[in-house]
Write a protein that holds these residues in place. Structure first.
Motif, PDB file in Angstrom:
ATOM      1  N   SER A  30       3.840 -39.175  38.118  1.00 28.03           N
ATOM      2  CA  SER A  30       3.264 -40.214  37.261  1.00 28.03           C
ATOM      3  C   SER A  30       4.179 -41.436  37.192  1.00 28.03           C
ATOM      4  O   SER A  30       3.695 -42.578  37.126  1.00 28.03           O
ATOM      5  CB  SER A  30       3.003 -39.663  35.860  1.00 28.03           C
ATOM      6  OG  SER A  30       4.198 -39.410  35.155  1.00 28.03           O
TER       7      SER A  30
ATOM      8  N   LEU B 237      -3.343 -35.786  36.092  1.00 27.70           N
ATOM      9  CA  LEU B 237      -2.608 -36.290  37.247  1.00 27.70           C
ATOM     10  C   LEU B 237      -3.572 -36.646  38.375  1.00 27.70           C
ATOM     11  O   LEU B 237      -3.409 -37.686  39.038  1.00 27.70           O
ATOM     12  CB  LEU B 237      -1.600 -35.249  37.726  1.00 27.70           C
ATOM     13  CG  LEU B 237      -0.732 -35.674  38.907  1.00 27.70           C
ATOM     14  CD1 LEU B 237       0.144 -36.863  38.533  1.00 27.70           C
ATOM     15  CD2 LEU B 237       0.124 -34.519  39.392  1.00 27.70           C
TER      16      LEU B 237
ATOM     17  N   LEU C 254      -5.115 -39.838  37.495  1.00 22.95           N
ATOM     18  CA  LEU C 254      -4.135 -40.913  37.648  1.00 22.95           C
ATOM     19  C   LEU C 254      -4.005 -41.334  39.106  1.00 22.95           C
ATOM     20  O   LEU C 254      -3.976 -42.528  39.429  1.00 22.95           O
ATOM     21  CB  LEU C 254      -2.769 -40.456  37.118  1.00 22.95           C
ATOM     22  CG  LEU C 254      -1.586 -41.402  37.332  1.00 22.95           C
ATOM     23  CD1 LEU C 254      -1.800 -42.730  36.596  1.00 22.95           C
ATOM     24  CD2 LEU C 254      -0.288 -40.749  36.875  1.00 22.95           C
TER      25      LEU C 254
ATOM     26  N   ALA D 239      -0.381 -41.813  32.640  1.00 19.30           N
ATOM     27  CA  ALA D 239       1.025 -41.469  32.882  1.00 19.30           C
ATOM     28  C   ALA D 239       1.740 -41.208  31.561  1.00 19.30           C
ATOM     29  O   ALA D 239       2.541 -40.269  31.436  1.00 19.30           O
ATOM     30  CB  ALA D 239       1.717 -42.596  33.643  1.00 19.30           C
TER      31      ALA D 239
END
Length: 218
Positions: free
Chosen positions: A201, A135, A138, A147
């Motif tokens: 996400s 995460l 991301l 994701a």
């Protein structure tokens, strides 16, 4: 003015990444404290949550200030509003890590993990830590492939969550009431931690691709 605005948006992203990094540290330590009944590490997690809360409030204040001064529209507006929602989910992830650590502290010097479920919780903890690190990456890169990986790992956490409930509700379960409560709560905290990561996400994926369907499943 436009250059200043873009710098402020970049700062919002940097702050989200910084909070996510702290959340990853918290869940890593919480999982260790829970599995090893390490009260000193548990205390670190609980103290760290205060810092996460402080950074979340500061980020929210920055985002609201940007909305008031810059009055962004279109994608810029979505970025700022999404940042507010993402920070809220990160704060909740920090809370879940804190709750796991608190279980370890409450049961010290005994182990909070029921003997028959230690391997299950070890896997749930490993997945939560992996999800937390992905995460953060991301949020840093907006690589939407991450994701999808987070969602897949969340599915596995959900399966383990069901396994815990099947175990403690089964006829062969011999755990004491306190062990049943601990297992139920710990499983829920692990599962919710991953759920919040999926929620974030989806928002990042929406910002990166414009795919509203993915985000609106939240």
């Amino acid at each position: 003015m436009r250059e200043v605005f873009q710098q402020e948006l970049a700062e919002v992203q940097e702050r989200l990444v910084a909070i996510s990094e702290l959340v990853a540290i918290s869940i890593t330590n919480a999982v260790q404290a829970f599995s090893e009944s390490d009260v000193s590490i548990a205390e670190e997690v609980i103290e760290n949550d205060v810092r996460i809360d402080e950074l979340t409030v500061a980020l929210d204040e920055l985002a609201i200030n940007i909305l008031a001064r810059q009055q962004p529209v279109a994608r810029d507006l979505r970025i700022v509003v999404s940042a507010l929602r993402i920070s809220s989910s990160l704060e909740r992830m920090g809370d879940m890590a804190e709750h796991i650590a608190q279980l370890a502290r409450y049961r010290y010097p005994e182990r909070a993990v029921p003997k028959g479920l230690r391997s299950t919780f070890a896997e749930m903890g490993r997945l939560d830590v992996e999800i937390a690190h992905k995460l953060t990456e991301l949020l840093r890169t907006q690589d939407v492939r991450l994701a999808e990986e987070i969602r897949n790992e969340d599915d596995r956490v959900d399966e383990l969550h069901v396994k815990v409930f099947d175990k403690v509700l089964g006829e062969t379960w011999k755990g004491k009431p306190v062990a049943t409560v601990d297992a139920t709560l710990a499983s829920r905290y692990h599962e919710r931690f991953a759920d919040h990561a999926v929620s974030i996400s989806k928002k990042v994926q929406y910002l990166a691709t414009g795919d509203w369907t993915a985000e609106s499943d939240d």
